[in-house]
Design a protein around this motif. Structure first.
Motif, PDB file in Angstrom:
ATOM      1  N   ASN A 167      -2.602  53.813   7.607  1.00 13.98           N
ATOM      2  CA  ASN A 167      -3.222  55.065   8.052  1.00 13.98           C
ATOM      3  C   ASN A 167      -2.382  55.732   9.139  1.00 13.98           C
ATOM      4  OD1 ASN A 167      -5.456  54.847   6.339  1.00 13.98           O
ATOM      5  ND2 ASN A 167      -6.591  53.582   7.789  1.00 13.98           N
ATOM      6  N   ILE A 168      -1.820  54.928  10.019  1.00 17.18           N
ATOM      7  CA  ILE A 168      -0.962  55.473  11.081  1.00 17.18           C
ATOM      8  C   ILE A 168       0.273  56.126  10.475  1.00 17.18           C
ATOM      9  CG2 ILE A 168       0.561  54.819  12.992  1.00 17.18           C
ATOM     10  CD1 ILE A 168      -1.508  52.765  13.838  1.00 17.18           C
ATOM     11  N   ARG A 169       0.891  55.455   9.497  1.00 20.71           N
ATOM     12  CA  ARG A 169       2.088  56.005   8.873  1.00 20.71           C
ATOM     13  C   ARG A 169       1.786  57.334   8.167  1.00 20.71           C
ATOM     14  NH1 ARG A 169       4.101  56.864   4.309  1.00 20.71           N
ATOM     15  NH2 ARG A 169       2.275  55.995   3.271  1.00 20.71           N
ATOM     16  N   ALA A 170       0.669  57.391   7.439  1.00 22.70           N
ATOM     17  CA  ALA A 170       0.295  58.625   6.740  1.00 22.70           C
ATOM     18  C   ALA A 170       0.038  59.761   7.735  1.00 22.70           C
ATOM     19  CB  ALA A 170      -0.942  58.382   5.878  1.00 22.70           C
ATOM     20  N   LEU A 171      -0.645  59.451   8.838  1.00 20.14           N
ATOM     21  CA  LEU A 171      -0.915  60.475   9.850  1.00 20.14           C
ATOM     22  C   LEU A 171       0.369  60.957  10.505  1.00 20.14           C
ATOM     23  CD1 LEU A 171      -4.167  59.286  11.678  1.00 20.14           C
ATOM     24  CD2 LEU A 171      -3.822  61.438  10.451  1.00 20.14           C
ATOM     25  N   GLU A 172       1.289  60.046  10.793  1.00 20.45           N
ATOM     26  CA  GLU A 172       2.564  60.442  11.407  1.00 20.45           C
ATOM     27  C   GLU A 172       3.353  61.378  10.482  1.00 20.45           C
ATOM     28  OE1 GLU A 172       3.515  56.597  14.297  1.00 20.45           O
ATOM     29  OE2 GLU A 172       4.355  56.691  12.279  1.00 20.45           O
ATOM     30  N   LEU A 188      -4.731  59.697  15.343  1.00 18.47           N
ATOM     31  CA  LEU A 188      -3.588  58.792  15.454  1.00 18.47           C
ATOM     32  C   LEU A 188      -3.710  57.891  16.680  1.00 18.47           C
ATOM     33  CD1 LEU A 188      -0.802  57.861  14.489  1.00 18.47           C
ATOM     34  CD2 LEU A 188       0.199  59.732  15.833  1.00 18.47           C
ATOM     35  N   GLU A 189      -4.086  58.472  17.812  1.00 23.56           N
ATOM     36  CA  GLU A 189      -4.264  57.669  19.024  1.00 23.56           C
ATOM     37  C   GLU A 189      -5.391  56.650  18.847  1.00 23.56           C
ATOM     38  OE1 GLU A 189      -2.407  57.539  21.688  1.00 23.56           O
ATOM     39  OE2 GLU A 189      -1.054  59.005  20.748  1.00 23.56           O
ATOM     40  N   LYS A 190      -6.448  57.058  18.145  1.00 16.10           N
ATOM     41  CA  LYS A 190      -7.564  56.143  17.934  1.00 16.10           C
ATOM     42  C   LYS A 190      -7.158  54.974  17.043  1.00 16.10           C
ATOM     43  CE  LYS A 190     -11.586  54.941  18.975  1.00 16.10           C
ATOM     44  NZ  LYS A 190     -11.836  54.530  20.364  1.00 16.10           N
ATOM     45  N   TYR A 191      -6.397  55.266  15.993  1.00 14.34           N
ATOM     46  CA  TYR A 191      -5.921  54.195  15.114  1.00 14.34           C
ATOM     47  C   TYR A 191      -5.000  53.232  15.873  1.00 14.34           C
ATOM     48  CZ  TYR A 191      -7.759  55.815  10.634  1.00 14.34           C
ATOM     49  OH  TYR A 191      -8.583  56.147   9.590  1.00 14.34           O
ATOM     50  N   LEU A 200     -15.686  49.455  14.145  1.00 14.48           N
ATOM     51  CA  LEU A 200     -15.105  50.767  13.863  1.00 14.48           C
ATOM     52  C   LEU A 200     -16.072  51.880  14.201  1.00 14.48           C
ATOM     53  CD1 LEU A 200     -13.326  50.076  10.428  1.00 14.48           C
ATOM     54  CD2 LEU A 200     -12.329  50.146  12.722  1.00 14.48           C
ATOM     55  N   GLN A 201     -17.359  51.655  13.869  1.00 11.84           N
ATOM     56  CA  GLN A 201     -18.349  52.684  14.201  1.00 11.84           C
ATOM     57  C   GLN A 201     -18.473  52.854  15.703  1.00 11.84           C
ATOM     58  OE1 GLN A 201     -21.864  51.404  12.161  1.00 11.84           O
ATOM     59  NE2 GLN A 201     -21.240  52.282  10.184  1.00 11.84           N
ATOM     60  N   GLU A 202     -18.442  51.723  16.436  1.00  4.71           N
ATOM     61  CA  GLU A 202     -18.486  51.825  17.890  1.00  4.71           C
ATOM     62  C   GLU A 202     -17.267  52.553  18.430  1.00  4.71           C
ATOM     63  OE1 GLU A 202     -18.868  47.918  19.335  1.00  4.71           O
ATOM     64  OE2 GLU A 202     -20.928  47.621  18.636  1.00  4.71           O
ATOM     65  N   ASP A 203     -16.092  52.285  17.807  1.00  2.00           N
ATOM     66  CA  ASP A 203     -14.874  52.971  18.236  1.00  2.00           C
ATOM     67  C   ASP A 203     -14.978  54.468  18.003  1.00  2.00           C
ATOM     68  OD1 ASP A 203     -13.708  50.686  19.061  1.00  2.00           O
ATOM     69  OD2 ASP A 203     -12.599  50.294  17.200  1.00  2.00           O
TER      70      ASP A 203
END
Length: 274
Positions: free
Chosen positions: A180-185, A158-161, A32-35
């Motif tokens: 996390n994607i659902r909350a961001l959307e 969102l794109e990163k997730y 995740l840190q690398e991402d």
């Protein structure tokens, strides 16, 4: 010696199994840190987003309220419809009231912001006598810019997730990322809805127009006949009688005191005679 060697091997294996989840979690954190580091390369930085947001034009919401006294409601409404058509405006809401004293037509008008002032001037000079007028302007540029910046950042995350979801290896990680994607959307939908609302209020100003006509009561011009007025008088007289009767009934506690007062007065009088 062989038994001791076998015991040490078993203990080593058990220790390795206990440490395996921690090492997996550590690897996931590293990924995740690398991402996150890669995200700064693939996507624009917040500074770039802020620079784009500062180029947003002024967002001014104009609103107005007017009350105009006219001689003929229907004629004034026909004239107003012509003004609205020429200024590409439309009526969003209409309400008409007619009583014994006056007529009222309330209109909620949406007009392109560039034609708002011109329409106000037409109503002020070409419809009737202006009884009241109130015009206000609200600068929402700061709010619009702030929402736009936050929306752009949320879309980046969102794109990163979504990229992280493709490389997720366990069901737990997939469920967390999907949440996390659902909350961001949901947050993105709310922000986009707010921007659409502001754009609508900015592009189309709102004017609340009230047309007022006072009825003149005279034998020549009054539309209210003798029969209607006679019926109204009977109704008003009956209502007055009912209010008087209810007023008397409301005094019932005092009526209960009358027998007590009479009894005490008679008793006092008899005692005085003796």
């Amino acid at each position: 010696m062989n038994k001791l060697f076998l015991s040490l091997c078993c203990l080593a294996l058990i220790h390795c199994k206990k440490n395996e989840p921690q090492s997996l979690n550590a690897n996931l954190v590293d990924v995740l840190q690398e991402d996150k580091v890669d995200a700064s390369i693939k996507f624009p930085s917040e500074k770039t987003i802020s620079e784009k947001a500062t180029s947003i034009s002024k967002k001014i919401i104009k609103n107005g309220d007017m009350k105009i006294q006219v001689a003929d409601i229907n004629k004034a409404q026909s004239q107003i419809n012509t003004f609205l058509k020429n200024n590409k405006a439309y009526i969003q809401k209409e309400r008409f009231q007619n009583n014994d004293l006056d007529e009222n037509l309330d209109l909620t008008i949406r007009v392109p912001h560039q034609n708002f002032d011109a329409l106000i001037n037409l109503f002020s000079t070409g419809v009737g006598s202006v009884l009241s007028k109130n015009v206000s302007s609200d600068d929402v540029t700061e709010e619009y810019t702030d929402v736009s910046i936050k929306l752009a950042n949320k879309k980046i995350y969102l794109e990163k997730y979504r990229e992280m979801l493709k490389s997720a290896k366990t069901t737990k990680d997939m469920l967390e990322i999907q949440e996390n994607i659902r909350a961001l959307e949901d947050e993105i939908d709310v922000s986009e809805g707010r921007l659409r609302f502001i754009d609508d209020r900015v592009n189309y100003s709102t004017l609340n127009l009230s047309l007022y006509k006072e009825k003149v009561r005279s034998s020549a011009t009054s539309r209210i006949g003798f029969g209607s007025r006679f019926g109204d008088s009977l109704t008003e007289g009956w209502n007055s009688f009912v209010e008087f009767l209810l007023g008397i009934i409301s005094l019932w506690p005092f009526f209960l005191l009358i027998p007590v007062v009479v009894f005490l007065w008679r008793k006092w009088r008899n005692k005085r005679k003796k």
